[in-house]
Motif scaffolding. Sequence first.
Motif, PDB file in Angstrom:
ATOM      1  N   PHE A  29       7.290   8.997   0.536  1.00 21.18           N
ATOM      2  CA  PHE A  29       6.425   7.992   1.140  1.00 21.18           C
ATOM      3  C   PHE A  29       5.067   8.558   1.559  1.00 21.18           C
ATOM      4  O   PHE A  29       4.137   7.800   1.821  1.00 21.18           O
ATOM      5  CB  PHE A  29       7.103   7.357   2.360  1.00 21.18           C
ATOM      6  CG  PHE A  29       8.337   6.578   2.016  1.00 21.18           C
ATOM      7  CD1 PHE A  29       8.251   5.379   1.337  1.00 21.18           C
ATOM      8  CD2 PHE A  29       9.593   7.059   2.356  1.00 21.18           C
ATOM      9  CE1 PHE A  29       9.387   4.661   1.007  1.00 21.18           C
ATOM     10  CE2 PHE A  29      10.730   6.350   2.039  1.00 21.18           C
ATOM     11  CZ  PHE A  29      10.629   5.147   1.359  1.00 21.18           C
ATOM     12  N   ILE A  86       3.786  -2.324  -1.614  1.00 24.68           N
ATOM     13  CA  ILE A  86       4.004  -1.830  -0.261  1.00 24.68           C
ATOM     14  C   ILE A  86       4.445  -2.946   0.675  1.00 24.68           C
ATOM     15  O   ILE A  86       5.282  -2.733   1.566  1.00 24.68           O
ATOM     16  CB  ILE A  86       2.728  -1.129   0.279  1.00 24.68           C
ATOM     17  CG1 ILE A  86       3.056  -0.347   1.549  1.00 24.68           C
ATOM     18  CG2 ILE A  86       1.609  -2.116   0.493  1.00 24.68           C
ATOM     19  CD1 ILE A  86       3.993   0.799   1.336  1.00 24.68           C
ATOM     20  N   ASN A  99       8.037  -3.713   0.033  1.00 26.89           N
ATOM     21  CA  ASN A  99       8.811  -2.525   0.372  1.00 26.89           C
ATOM     22  C   ASN A  99       9.192  -2.517   1.852  1.00 26.89           C
ATOM     23  O   ASN A  99      10.303  -2.122   2.225  1.00 26.89           O
ATOM     24  CB  ASN A  99       8.017  -1.266   0.036  1.00 26.89           C
ATOM     25  CG  ASN A  99       8.849  -0.240  -0.705  1.00 26.89           C
ATOM     26  OD1 ASN A  99       9.993  -0.487  -1.090  1.00 26.89           O
ATOM     27  ND2 ASN A  99       8.290   0.928  -0.911  1.00 26.89           N
ATOM     28  N   VAL A 100       8.268  -2.946   2.702  1.00 28.64           N
ATOM     29  CA  VAL A 100       8.543  -2.996   4.142  1.00 28.64           C
ATOM     30  C   VAL A 100       9.727  -3.909   4.414  1.00 28.64           C
ATOM     31  O   VAL A 100      10.674  -3.551   5.137  1.00 28.64           O
ATOM     32  CB  VAL A 100       7.305  -3.488   4.921  1.00 28.64           C
ATOM     33  CG1 VAL A 100       7.652  -3.681   6.393  1.00 28.64           C
ATOM     34  CG2 VAL A 100       6.153  -2.495   4.786  1.00 28.64           C
ATOM     35  N   ALA A 127      11.806   5.214   6.409  1.00 28.63           N
ATOM     36  CA  ALA A 127      11.095   4.445   5.395  1.00 28.63           C
ATOM     37  C   ALA A 127      10.342   3.274   6.015  1.00 28.63           C
ATOM     38  O   ALA A 127       9.213   2.961   5.611  1.00 28.63           O
ATOM     39  CB  ALA A 127      12.071   3.934   4.337  1.00 28.63           C
ATOM     40  N   THR A 156       6.357   3.095   5.405  1.00 23.04           N
ATOM     41  CA  THR A 156       5.849   1.983   4.602  1.00 23.04           C
ATOM     42  C   THR A 156       4.972   1.056   5.450  1.00 23.04           C
ATOM     43  O   THR A 156       3.995   0.497   4.950  1.00 23.04           O
ATOM     44  CB  THR A 156       6.996   1.173   3.978  1.00 23.04           C
ATOM     45  OG1 THR A 156       7.944   0.794   4.987  1.00 23.04           O
ATOM     46  CG2 THR A 156       7.692   1.965   2.894  1.00 23.04           C
ATOM     47  N   THR A 157       5.309   0.921   6.727  1.00 28.21           N
ATOM     48  CA  THR A 157       4.476   0.096   7.614  1.00 28.21           C
ATOM     49  C   THR A 157       3.105   0.730   7.810  1.00 28.21           C
ATOM     50  O   THR A 157       2.072   0.035   7.785  1.00 28.21           O
ATOM     51  CB  THR A 157       5.167  -0.098   8.976  1.00 28.21           C
ATOM     52  OG1 THR A 157       6.430  -0.747   8.783  1.00 28.21           O
ATOM     53  CG2 THR A 157       4.304  -0.949   9.897  1.00 28.21           C
ATOM     54  N   THR A 216       1.569   2.751   5.712  1.00 29.12           N
ATOM     55  CA  THR A 216       0.837   2.590   4.451  1.00 29.12           C
ATOM     56  C   THR A 216       0.372   1.150   4.273  1.00 29.12           C
ATOM     57  O   THR A 216      -0.735   0.907   3.778  1.00 29.12           O
ATOM     58  CB  THR A 216       1.715   3.014   3.266  1.00 29.12           C
ATOM     59  OG1 THR A 216       2.237   4.321   3.492  1.00 29.12           O
ATOM     60  CG2 THR A 216       0.916   3.020   1.972  1.00 29.12           C
ATOM     61  N   TRP A 217       1.205   0.198   4.689  1.00 31.05           N
ATOM     62  CA  TRP A 217       0.852  -1.222   4.592  1.00 31.05           C
ATOM     63  C   TRP A 217      -0.424  -1.529   5.366  1.00 31.05           C
ATOM     64  O   TRP A 217      -1.255  -2.332   4.920  1.00 31.05           O
ATOM     65  CB  TRP A 217       2.019  -2.051   5.108  1.00 31.05           C
ATOM     66  CG  TRP A 217       1.772  -3.518   5.197  1.00 31.05           C
ATOM     67  CD1 TRP A 217       1.758  -4.430   4.171  1.00 31.05           C
ATOM     68  CD2 TRP A 217       1.498  -4.267   6.396  1.00 31.05           C
ATOM     69  NE1 TRP A 217       1.496  -5.690   4.644  1.00 31.05           N
ATOM     70  CE2 TRP A 217       1.334  -5.616   6.017  1.00 31.05           C
ATOM     71  CE3 TRP A 217       1.395  -3.922   7.735  1.00 31.05           C
ATOM     72  CZ2 TRP A 217       1.054  -6.622   6.938  1.00 31.05           C
ATOM     73  CZ3 TRP A 217       1.121  -4.923   8.667  1.00 31.05           C
ATOM     74  CH2 TRP A 217       0.958  -6.247   8.260  1.00 31.05           C
TER      75      TRP A 217
END
Length: 283
Positions: free
Chosen positions: A25, A46, A49-50, A95, A99-100, A102-103
């Motif tokens: 990630f 993304i 994915n969250v 994760a 992912t949050t 990156t979001w």
Amino acid sequence: MAASFLTIVSRLFGWIYFFCWSFSFYPQAILNFRRKSTSGTTIDFIAINVHGFIAYFTSNAAFLFSSEIRRQYALRNHGLTPTVQINDLAFAAHAIVLTTITWTQYMFPAAWGFDKRGKGEHGARMSSWIKGIIVGGLVGVGVTALNVSARNDEDPKNGWAWIDVIYAVSYVKVVITLVKYLPQVITNYRNQSTRGWSILQILLDFVGGILSVSQLFIDSYLQGDWSGVTGNPVKLALGNFSMFFDLIFIAQHYYLYRRDRKSFGSMEDDPLLDDDSRLDRID
């Protein structure tokens, strides 16, 4: 002796896959930060994915800690316990966090100092069908929960039970894993390039998928019953679907669009940077 050895191997595979998938990630988030841009990638991947990892965390937590869900699982699977491991839950929790983060790079680019992408740029805005899958997953889980509530007096072994709600949640993750890579595959195809898309995350994801599925089969073998595989469909699907799309990305990066990467010169490779970011450094 053999059983003890396989138990050690299972735990080893579990934690190695945890670290591979967890580290996977970071490269995309770091690459975006160094390029000050999310161009070349799609927000669809993304964003969905969250939601997928929230579903994965929820189902894993239920199988690990809910005595009622574990009881119902045993009723349906010859008295066995779920093959979900604590490393599965740890991976899902990590994760969600990564992912949050990156979001937010896609939703709030100005806060990161990123270049703002044009609304017409492919992948800059969420696709309607991705939004539909997210809403559809929520509706599906809700309908299942209402159905179980209405028939809660049924035999949990043969009728509707709360374990079916948890399975519905896990199937949301399966569906998301099946479709989440498609927007990026299409974006790479349209661009005829993988610039902006970190290949390191894909390589780590591929190794993690192999080890995750291997652990699942080892655990089922040790139980002497392959229902450990069928009883944990999300982990089986997560590993296999991921590896399938990883192979597509590997083919795109190293074979199909290799000429595009070479056109930017041959600087020493930085595993966190693609050719587009190296070009930015030259400029």
